[in-house]
Design an enzyme around this catalytic site. Structure first.
Site, short mmCIF file in Angstrom:
data_model
loop_
_atom_site.label_atom_id
_atom_site.label_comp_id
_atom_site.label_asym_id
_atom_site.label_seq_id
_atom_site.Cartn_x
_atom_site.Cartn_y
_atom_site.Cartn_z
CG ASP A 55 -8.93 -0.97 12.06
OD1 ASP A 55 -7.99 -1.69 11.66
OD2 ASP A 55 -9.31 0.05 11.47
CG ASP B 155 -0.31 -0.48 2.50
OD1 ASP B 155 0.93 -0.56 2.55
OD2 ASP B 155 -1.02 -0.76 3.47
CD GLU C 105 -8.78 1.59 7.94
OE1 GLU C 105 -8.81 0.62 8.73
OE2 GLU C 105 -8.14 2.62 8.17
CG HIS D 229 -6.04 -1.80 8.94
ND1 HIS D 229 -6.15 -0.70 9.76
CD2 HIS D 229 -4.74 -1.93 8.66
CE1 HIS D 229 -4.94 -0.20 9.97
NE2 HIS D 229 -4.06 -0.93 9.31
C1 GLP Z 1 -0.53 0.21 8.58
C2 GLP Z 1 -0.16 -0.63 7.36
C3 GLP Z 1 -0.44 -2.10 7.56
C4 GLP Z 1 0.11 -2.54 8.91
C5 GLP Z 1 -0.56 -1.77 10.01
C6 GLP Z 1 -0.06 -2.16 11.38
O1 GLP Z 1 -1.85 0.57 8.61
N1 GLP Z 1 -0.81 -0.19 6.18
O2 GLP Z 1 0.13 -2.85 6.50
O3 GLP Z 1 -0.10 -3.92 9.07
O4 GLP Z 1 -0.27 -0.40 9.81
O5 GLP Z 1 1.11 -1.46 11.68
P1 GLP Z 1 2.11 -1.83 12.84
O6 GLP Z 1 2.85 -3.02 12.38
O7 GLP Z 1 3.02 -0.62 12.93
O8 GLP Z 1 1.30 -2.04 14.04
#
Ligand code: GLP
Length: 261
Positions: free
Chosen positions: A137, A68, A144, A139
């Site tokens: 959440d 992304d 989302e 995702h």
């Molecule tokens: C972002 C990314 C996701 C990731 C999520 C969790 O939203 N787009 O790919 O899994 O954050 O992030 P973290 O690993 O920092 O908790």
């Protein structure tokens, strides 16, 4: 779905790096799907450490696809996911930037950015192994809650919660872009092997919903239950909301080493 509970993120990093290295040795032209956020960093550190110690596989034929990207950041922003992957993984591994692909957030080219990215992934032969984190959440990438389980790469609007969670990369939640380009859940589901990592208590509810809850757009990561080869790697805190912990541990302890993940 296989659930593996290990002592800490360092142990998870070693196991995932083993799986990635084994893939690249088996398939020198492998296609690796990479994730951003804090969770995959121990995996990337382990891969970079191995390269520095001369233990790395040959990365020269590997193609990388990010999940992304933010829309609306200045070109070259250090917070962009393209810059993040370069900084944390591909530059330290000495990988040619031409081997690394990401959704194109150029404002003039947004309308067909999703379609173009889908084509790039398809032309590379599809993703062999997709690394994933999970949002608090539920995702997956930036899909989302409410995202279609068969969605393709497209523009999405972040929830207030995700913008707050990612504020640490931008100084404040207000600094986090509202819009993103993200691989869809259908896109992600076409990868050969899904490897999701989650650590810490803050992820335990999302992990429980994704692994043991119903398959539902309400928890996008639950789409992993529909995949034939999905591995979920957790530390004990992230596993705290699961009901079948004893069973997952028994399965892992009885698994022969040659099987890997
Ligand atoms: C972002 C990314 C996701 C990731 C999520 C969790 O939203 N787009 O790919 O899994 O954050 O992030 P973290 O690993 O920092 O908790």
């Amino acid at each position: 779905m296989e659930v593996v509970i290990l002592a800490d993120e360092a142990a998870i990093g070693v196991l995932v790096a083993d799986a990635v290295a084994a893939l690249v040795r088996r398939r020198p032209a492998a296609v690796l799907g990479v994730a951003t956020g804090s969770t995959p960093l121990p995996v990337y550190r382990e891969l970079v450490r191995r390269a520095r110690d001369g233990l790395a596989p040959d990365w020269s034929g590997v193609t990388f696809f990010t999940l992304d990207e933010y829309v609306g950041l200045p070109a070259g922003s250090a917070a962009s996911y393209r810059s993040t992957i370069a900084r944390e993984l591909t530059d330290p591994l000495g990988i040619d930037p031409a081997q690394v692909h990401g959704p194109d957030p150029d404002p003039d080219r947004l309308p067909d950015a999703g379609e173009r990215y889908e084509r790039e992934i398809h032309e590379a032969g599809g993703v062999d192994l997709q690394l994933l984190g999970i949002g608090a959440d539920g995702h997956l990438a930036f899909n989302e809650p409410g995202s279609s389980l068969v969605s393709r790469t497209r523009i999405k609007t972040l929830t207030a919660r995700t913008r707050a969670d990612n504020a640490r990369f931008f100084g404040s939640a207000d600094g986090v872009p509202r819009h993103v380009l993200t691989q869809g859940l259908g896109t992600i589901g076409e990868a050969g092997h899904l490897v999701l990592v989650a650590v810490g208590e803050g992820k335990s509810a999302a992990v429980a919903a994704a692994v043991e809850g119903p398959v539902s757009a309400g928890c996008p990561a639950s789409v992993m239950q529909l995949h034939g080869h999905a591995t979920v790697l957790l530390d004990p805190a992230a596993a705290a909301g699961l009901e079948r912990v004893a069973y997952y541990r028994e399965v892992w302890e009885g698994k022969p080493d040659w099987q890997g993940i």
